[in-house]
Design an enzyme around this catalytic site. Structure first.
Site, mmCIF file in Angstrom:
data_model
loop_
_atom_site.group_PDB
_atom_site.id
_atom_site.type_symbol
_atom_site.label_atom_id
_atom_site.label_comp_id
_atom_site.label_asym_id
_atom_site.label_seq_id
_atom_site.Cartn_x
_atom_site.Cartn_y
_atom_site.Cartn_z
ATOM 1 N N LYS A 1 0.842 -1.202 0.000
ATOM 2 C CA LYS A 1 0.000 0.000 0.000
ATOM 3 C C LYS A 1 0.883 1.261 0.000
ATOM 4 C CE LYS A 1 -2.962 3.218 0.798
ATOM 5 N NZ LYS A 1 -4.055 3.641 -0.048
ATOM 6 N N CYS B 1 -3.115 11.355 1.442
ATOM 7 C CA CYS B 1 -2.459 10.052 1.264
ATOM 8 C C CYS B 1 -1.065 10.183 0.676
ATOM 9 C CB CYS B 1 -3.298 9.171 0.360
ATOM 10 S SG CYS B 1 -4.963 8.940 0.988
HETATM 11 N N1 SAJ Z 1 -0.999 15.051 -9.037
HETATM 12 C C1 SAJ Z 1 -0.055 15.699 -9.811
HETATM 13 N N2 SAJ Z 1 0.269 15.153 -11.020
HETATM 14 C C2 SAJ Z 1 -0.308 14.002 -11.463
HETATM 15 C C3 SAJ Z 1 -1.245 13.339 -10.666
HETATM 16 C C4 SAJ Z 1 -1.579 13.888 -9.443
HETATM 17 O O1 SAJ Z 1 0.488 16.746 -9.440
HETATM 18 O O2 SAJ Z 1 0.025 13.593 -12.583
HETATM 19 C C5 SAJ Z 1 -1.364 15.602 -7.715
HETATM 20 C C6 SAJ Z 1 -2.862 15.862 -7.545
HETATM 21 O O3 SAJ Z 1 -3.223 17.092 -8.098
HETATM 22 C C7 SAJ Z 1 -3.009 15.823 -6.047
HETATM 23 C C8 SAJ Z 1 -2.006 14.752 -5.639
HETATM 24 O O4 SAJ Z 1 -1.103 14.622 -6.724
HETATM 25 O O5 SAJ Z 1 -2.631 17.050 -5.455
HETATM 26 C C9 SAJ Z 1 -2.614 13.398 -5.302
HETATM 27 O O6 SAJ Z 1 -3.687 13.119 -6.190
HETATM 28 P P1 SAJ Z 1 -3.918 11.671 -6.846
HETATM 29 O O7 SAJ Z 1 -5.099 11.759 -7.703
HETATM 30 O O8 SAJ Z 1 -2.650 11.226 -7.470
HETATM 31 O O9 SAJ Z 1 -4.147 10.711 -5.600
HETATM 32 P P2 SAJ Z 1 -5.125 10.743 -4.309
HETATM 33 O O10 SAJ Z 1 -4.322 11.251 -3.151
HETATM 34 O O11 SAJ Z 1 -6.397 11.425 -4.590
HETATM 35 O O12 SAJ Z 1 -5.367 9.172 -4.117
HETATM 36 C C10 SAJ Z 1 -4.242 8.318 -3.957
HETATM 37 C C11 SAJ Z 1 -4.377 7.148 -4.949
HETATM 38 N N3 SAJ Z 1 -3.123 6.387 -4.995
HETATM 39 C C12 SAJ Z 1 -2.568 6.016 -6.176
HETATM 40 O O13 SAJ Z 1 -3.031 6.317 -7.256
HETATM 41 C C13 SAJ Z 1 -1.347 5.163 -6.105
HETATM 42 C C14 SAJ Z 1 -5.531 6.249 -4.520
HETATM 43 O O14 SAJ Z 1 -5.599 5.107 -5.371
HETATM 44 C C15 SAJ Z 1 -5.342 5.803 -3.070
HETATM 45 O O15 SAJ Z 1 -6.383 4.958 -2.618
HETATM 46 C C16 SAJ Z 1 -5.322 7.050 -2.217
HETATM 47 O O16 SAJ Z 1 -4.194 7.857 -2.618
HETATM 48 C C17 SAJ Z 1 -5.171 6.608 -0.760
HETATM 49 O O17 SAJ Z 1 -6.164 6.634 -0.034
HETATM 50 O O18 SAJ Z 1 -4.090 6.131 -0.392
#
Ligand code: SAJ
Length: 420
Positions: free
Chosen positions: A207, A261
């Site tokens: 995880k 997360c």
């Molecule tokens: N972000 C970027 N660039 C990207 C993708 C995201 O800057 O290309 C930023 C987003 O804007 C945001 C942050 O990263 O600020 C996180 O967003 P996210 O959509 O990547 O992830 P979360 O935090 O909403 O959800 C994550 C997910 N983990 C993964 O994809 C590995 C989700 O599947 C998990 O269940 C969740 O964390 C969790 O609960 O752990």
């Protein structure tokens, strides 16, 4: 509730516990939902569901109608699912496992031989086998002889919870290699994804490394964005071209990483070990993106101290209302530290926050502003028209940290556009 189906008690009715309780209730289990927050208990009993994904909200409403019971204290059950928060304690520099400890204590009061306990909360590797196990064994029952103990992380993406809960692959880990079949059957009742089995510590580790992987990948994209600026290259075009290679898949640069997360979970891996270098550096790169954004703004505006700057977006990512660890706050604080006279935040999905910032309407936020910085990739922002901006603002600087506006259109309207 049916009279004699298996029972599940879900502990912690947050953004994972509540949906999980609902899908289990929908799959034929008798489900009790318990949360220590008594206000939340009564809110849920009166169907006031604090969830902004509409499909999920309706689904939970139906589950409550169909028998999901919100209880005042944990009930005896065949399965206990632990979905409580595990925040990172910045002062102590480690995960705060007090909610897990408290949940295990209350579970122990109702635990019987033959029951199963599954932890879903994100925890440092080893937590289930050590701390959770010893907490359970204080009740006099032993693991795994009396109680089957396992760990199965949630992996749903906020914004798409219900679909991912039903479709994502899962990992089920158990303590002492005990047969995971009972836990696998529980998840198999509602997920179409594959279920892999492992030991509990491996499941905990997996995880964390999924979120650390995303953090590192985003940090790479962010570093490329900074490098691209030195060569006067569009970072997003370059990344998109690089991604046409069959084995390259770089994520998108932006203002930094928010949410509860991805900025936190890598710390669970790195806080007690000297090994991580890459993971720690990725955290620093992502946290420092607000400094880069400030540099872009400074270069465009010249002197900052008299400026009014409008931040578009307060949610940590597009399409959600969640503002936890949003880069918008980090940027607003950074701009204030740099002496910007007036920083105004605006967001179509957020009316208030627990931070010391007022949230303005778009129009009020833009009035007399010298520059806008788009931080959140809300879908409505890519469709914004320059007109209200030119009418309200006194300056014409637009920093787009997400690369979602049409540069030509904004430049034609007189804006000096900069992208991360
Ligand atoms: N972000 C970027 N660039 C990207 C993708 C995201 O800057 O290309 C930023 C987003 O804007 C945001 C942050 O990263 O600020 C996180 O967003 P996210 O959509 O990547 O992830 P979360 O935090 O909403 O959800 C994550 C997910 N983990 C993964 O994809 C590995 C989700 O599947 C998990 O269940 C969740 O964390 C969790 O609960 O752990």
């Amino acid at each position: 509730m049916t009279d004699n189906g298996p029972t599940v008690c879900v502990h912690g009715l947050g953004y994972i516990g509540l949906p999980t309780a609902a899908v289990l209730a929908n799959s034929g289990y008798n489900v009790y939902g318990f949360d220590v927050d008594t206000e939340l208990q009564s809110q849920l009993r009166s169907k006031d569901i604090p969830v902004d994904e509409q499909d999920l909200k309706r689904f939970i409403e139906r589950a409550l109608d169909d028998g999901l019971q919100i209880v005042n204290s944990p009930e005896p059950a065949d399965f206990h699912l632990v979905c409580v928060p595990t925040p990172y304690d910045k002062k102590l520099n480690k995960a705060n496992l007090s909610h897990i400890g408290a949940a295990i204590r209350t579970i122990s009061n109702v635990l019987r031989a033959g029951d199963t306990v599954v932890v879903e909360s994100t925890v440092p590797p080893g937590t289930t086998t050590q701390r959770v196990r010893s907490g359970i064994e204080e009740s006099g029952l032993s693991v795994p002889d009396d109680v089957l103990l396992g760990y199965s992380p949630e992996t749903v993406l906020p914004g798409n919870t219900l679909t991912e809960l039903r479709e994502n692959n899962r990992i089920v880990g158990t303590v002492d290699n005990s047969p995971p079949d009972r836990i696998v059957a529980l998840y198999d009742s509602f997920t179409s994804g594959d279920i892999k089995t492992a030991d509990a510590t491996t499941a905990e580790f997996v995880k964390l490394l999924q979120n650390a992987y995303r953090d590192v990948n985003i940090a790479f994209a962010n570093e490329l964005a900074k490098l691209a600026r030195e060569f006067d290259i569009d970072s997003r075009d370059a990344i998109s071209m690089a991604n046409s290679h069959p084995r390259v898949d770089i994520l998108h640069p932006g203002p930094g990483v928010g949410g509860h997360c991805i900025p936190v979970d890598p710390l669970f891996l790195s806080h007690s070990s000297d090994v991580p270098m890459l993971i720690k550096t990725a955290r620093k790169i992502n946290d420092r993106m607000v400094v880069f954004v400030t540099e872009l703004l400074t270069a465009a505006l010249g002197a900052l101290n008299e400026a009014t700057v409008t931040i578009l977006g307060v949610a940590y990512k597009g399409g959600v209302t969640d503002t936890r660890r949003s880069p918008s706050f980090a940027l607003a604080n950074q701009l204030k530290d740099e002496g910007i006279a007036n920083v105004k935040l605006t967001d179509p999905h957020v009316q208030e926050t627990d931070q010391d910032f007022e949230i303005h309407s778009l129009e009020a936020g833009l009035t007399e502003s010298d520059a806008v910085v788009l931080v959140t990739d809300h879908p409505e922002y890519s469709a914004l028209a320059p007109r209200m901006f030119t009418e309200c603002m006194c300056g014409r600087v637009f920093v787009d940290t997400r690369g979602i506006i049409n540069n030509d259109r904004w430049e034609a309207a007189g804006f000096d556009v900069h992208q991360v």
